[in-house]
Design a protein around this motif. Structure first.
Motif, mmCIF file in Angstrom:
data_model
loop_
_atom_site.group_PDB
_atom_site.id
_atom_site.type_symbol
_atom_site.label_atom_id
_atom_site.label_comp_id
_atom_site.label_asym_id
_atom_site.label_seq_id
_atom_site.Cartn_x
_atom_site.Cartn_y
_atom_site.Cartn_z
ATOM 1 N N ARG A 288 0.822 -1.209 0.000
ATOM 2 C CA ARG A 288 0.000 0.000 0.000
ATOM 3 C C ARG A 288 0.861 1.267 0.000
ATOM 4 O O ARG A 288 0.488 2.266 -0.611
ATOM 5 N N ASP A 292 0.162 3.930 -2.936
ATOM 6 C CA ASP A 292 -0.293 5.282 -2.585
ATOM 7 C C ASP A 292 0.701 6.344 -3.042
ATOM 8 O O ASP A 292 0.312 7.390 -3.571
ATOM 9 N N SER A 295 0.409 6.752 -6.722
ATOM 10 C CA SER A 295 -0.969 7.009 -7.186
ATOM 11 C C SER A 295 -1.422 5.988 -8.214
ATOM 12 O O SER A 295 -2.118 6.329 -9.171
#
Length: 375
Positions: A288, A292, A295
Motif C-alpha cells: 500500500r 499510494d 498514485s
C-alpha cells in the motif's frame, strides 16, 4: 569501409566511442549541435563556443573516420547477436533516464523488453539474502502483480536474482541491468534465469560488446537501476554495499525509496534501518505504501475513462502544438520536448509555465510534465 555515413545511429554510436566523453558533454553536444552527425561536420569555430568542447575533444573529432568505422563494426556485431542499441534523444531510449545528468548516452539491450513501461519497481538488496529477505521479496512482487509493473534489478546473487525469479513466476516483465556487456552474464550461475527473462523482459547494459569486466562497473550500473525505477525497494542491506549506493542515487534522483525494516541484531538489516532513520527511505510495511506514493490506484481509475484532448482554442499555435505532444505522450520530459519540437529550452519554459498556469498541464520532479484531464 563505412556503408551508411548519413545514418544518425552510426554517428551517435561513434560519438560515444570517443575516450573520456562523459554523459553530460555528450548530451550537451547533441542539444547544441542538433545531432551527432552535425558535431562531426560542424565548423571548428562554432564547436568551440560549446562549453566543455576543448582542444582535446576537437582533436578526437579529427579522427572521424576511425570512430565511425568502429561504430559500424559495433552495430554489425550487435545485429548478429540480436542486440538493440538505444541512443540519447531517440524514441526507443528510456524516458526515465533522459533528464538525468549522468544517464548513459548509449545503451544496449537484449530480449523482449520495453524500456518505457507504464510502471516500474526496482528491488535491490544484499547478495547474502536471508530467508526473511527472500520471502519479503516474493511478497512485494506478489502484492504488486495486479498492477503489472516491470521489475528492475541487477541479476546479482541474493535479493536481485530473487526479484527476477519472482517476477518470472508471476509472468511480470523484468529487466536485469548488467555491470558487464550483454554477452557476459555475471555471475554465470544466473545464465538460466537470464535466458528466462528474455521471454518477457531482458537485459540492459551501457557497456558495448567486448568491454572488459571491471569491479567498478557494478556501482556505476546502479544509477541505471535507480533511474529506471519509479520506486526503489531495499529489502536487505548491510551498512555498506551496492544496495545502499543504489538507494542513495535513487534518493538524489527524487525517486520514491522504501526500505524493509529488519531485526536490530541482523547485520543485513543495518543498512535498511539506517535509511529509514536518516529519512532517506520510507518504511515498507506492505504494498500500500508504494501504491499510494505512486498514485497507482488513481491512475488505474483514470485510465478506465476515455481521454479527450481539451479545447485548445484559447492557446496560441505554439502552445497548442506543445499541448498536443504532451497529450499524445501523456508524460514528457522537457529536454525530449525541446528536441522533438526543435525549440530552445528558454522559449519552451515560458510556454510550459503558461500552460501550467492555465491548468492544462502539471510539472513533476525531473522536469517532467503531464496533461491534466478536465472532467
Amino acid at each position: 569501409m563505412i556503408k551508411q555515413p548519413n545514418n544518425e545511429l552510426l554517428y551517435k554510436v561513434g560519438l560515444g566511442l570517443i575516450p573520456k566523453l562523459g554523459p553530460n558533454i555528450y548530451k550537451k553536444i547533441i542539444r547544441n549541435c542538433g545531432s551527432a552527425e552535425a558535431f562531426f561536420n560542424m565548423p571548428r569555430g562554432k564547436l568551440e563556443r560549446i562549453q566543455g568542447v576543448g582542444p582535446k575533444l576537437l582533436a578526437y573529432r579529427n579522427q572521424k573516420a576511425k570512430y565511425l568505422s568502429e561504430a559500424e563494426a559495433l552495430i554489425d556485431t550487435a545485429v548478429q547477436h540480436k542486440i538493440q542499441i538505444h541512443c540519447f534523444m531517440e524514441e526507443n531510449y528510456p524516458t526515465r533516464l533522459k533528464s538525468l545528468p549522468d544517464g548513459p548516452p548509449v545503451l544496449y539491450s537484449k530480449g523482449e523488453l520495453t524500456l518505457n513501461p507504464k510502471r516500474t519497481i526496482g528491488i535491490v538488496g544484499t547478495r547474502k539474502a536471508t530467508d526473511y529477505g527472500k520471502n519479503i521479496t516474493q511478497q512485494i512482487i506478489e502484492e504488486l502483480s495486479r498492477f503489472q509493473p516491470t521489475i528492475i534489478s541487477g541479476l546479482a546473487y541474493g535479493i536481485d536474482v530473487e526479484a527476477h525469479r519472482a517476477a518470472i513466476s508471476r509472468e511480470l516483465p523484468t529487466i536485469g541491468v548488467l555491470g558487464s556487456d550483454l554477452n557476459t552474464i555475471y555471475p554465470s550461475t544466473h545464465k538460466k534465469t537470464a535466458e528466462q527473462m528474455m521471454e518477457n523482459g531482458g537485459l540492459l547494459s551501457e557497456y558495448k560488446l567486448g568491454t572488459e569486466m571491471n569491479p567498478g562497473n557494478f556501482p556505476q550500473r546502479n544509477r541505471i537501476i535507480a533511474g529506471m525505477s519509479d520506486a526503489l525497494v531495499v529489502v536487505e542491506a548491510a551498512k555498506k554495499g551496492g544496495a545502499l549506493i543504489t538507494a542513495e542515487i535513487a534518493y538524489s534522483y527524487n525517486r520514491e525509496v522504501f526500505a524493509v525494516p529488519g531485526n536490530l541484531q541482523s547485520k543485513f538489516s543495518e543498512g535498511c534501518n539506517d535509511l529509514i532513520r536518516n529519512m532517506k527511505a520510507g518504511i515498507y510495511m506492505n504494498s500500500r505504501e508504494i501504491v499510494d506514493s505512486l498514485s497507482w490506484d488513481m491512475d488505474a481509475t483514470q485510465s478506465s475513462t476515455k481521454q479527450v484532448l481539451p479545447d485548445l482554442s484559447l492557446l496560441d499555435p505554439l502552445e497548442a502544438k506543445i499541448m498536443e505532444r504532451i497529450f499524445d505522450k501523456k508524460e514528457v520530459e522537457v529536454n525530449w520536448l525541446s528536441h522533438d519540437l526543435k525549440l530552445p529550452i528558454s522559449t519552451l519554459a515560458v510556454k510550459l509555465l503558461n500552460l501550467e498556469f492555465l491548468g492544462f498541464i502539471k510539472a513533476y520532479p525531473g522536469k517532467k510534465y503531464q496533461w491534466l484531464q478536465k472532467n
